[in-house]
Scaffold this motif. Sequence first.
Motif, short mmCIF file in Angstrom:
data_model
loop_
_atom_site.label_atom_id
_atom_site.label_comp_id
_atom_site.label_asym_id
_atom_site.label_seq_id
_atom_site.Cartn_x
_atom_site.Cartn_y
_atom_site.Cartn_z
N ARG A 227 -2.76 4.26 -2.72
CA ARG A 227 -3.15 2.92 -3.32
C ARG A 227 -3.21 1.71 -2.69
O ARG A 227 -3.07 1.32 -1.37
N THR A 228 -4.45 1.22 -2.62
CA THR A 228 -5.46 -0.12 -1.55
C THR A 228 -4.49 -1.40 -1.54
O THR A 228 -3.25 -1.73 -2.83
N THR B 35 -4.12 -2.45 -4.76
CA THR B 35 -3.47 -1.74 -5.92
C THR B 35 -4.55 -0.69 -7.20
O THR B 35 -3.88 0.13 -7.65
N SER B 36 -5.14 -0.75 -6.51
CA SER B 36 -6.39 0.95 -7.29
C SER B 36 -6.17 1.45 -5.93
O SER B 36 -5.44 1.61 -5.17
N GLY B 37 -6.36 3.31 -7.33
CA GLY B 37 -6.03 4.34 -6.06
C GLY B 37 -7.13 4.99 -5.76
O GLY B 37 -8.49 4.84 -6.69
N ARG B 38 -6.64 6.33 -4.68
CA ARG B 38 -7.59 6.68 -4.45
C ARG B 38 -7.30 8.31 -4.48
O ARG B 38 -6.33 8.05 -3.12
N SER B 39 -7.92 8.91 -4.06
CA SER B 39 -7.55 10.65 -4.07
C SER B 39 -8.62 10.92 -2.95
O SER B 39 -10.18 10.70 -3.24
N ALA C 81 -3.78 10.81 -1.61
CA ALA C 81 -3.30 9.71 -2.42
C ALA C 81 -3.47 8.76 -2.16
O ALA C 81 -2.38 8.82 -1.13
N CYS D 73 1.15 -1.45 -0.77
CA CYS D 73 -0.13 -0.23 -0.18
C CYS D 73 0.82 1.31 0.58
O CYS D 73 1.41 1.10 0.51
#
Length: 78
Positions: free
Chosen positions: A28-29, A32-36, A26, A14
């Motif tokens: 990375r979970t 491997t998806s990202g969140r802002s 931001a 992560c």
Amino acid sequence: MEISIENTESQVPCFVTIDPENGIYALRTFDTSGRSFNSGHELLAWVKKNWEPIQFQNPSQYLELLHAVNEELDDTYE
């Protein structure tokens, strides 16, 4: 500030980025998806709600992450 933290759910760590000067908040979970986020406080709230210490190879790193993010956010108000 950029922090990488090894988790137990994926071989990809992560990753958390807090950059107040450029307005970047931001992460990375596990999948491997990202969140802002619009602010560091929103990011911190999301982490506290969605991640737990036992999800990381070294649970104390989760607490260190929370502490580091809090420290970074406190610096933005000085």
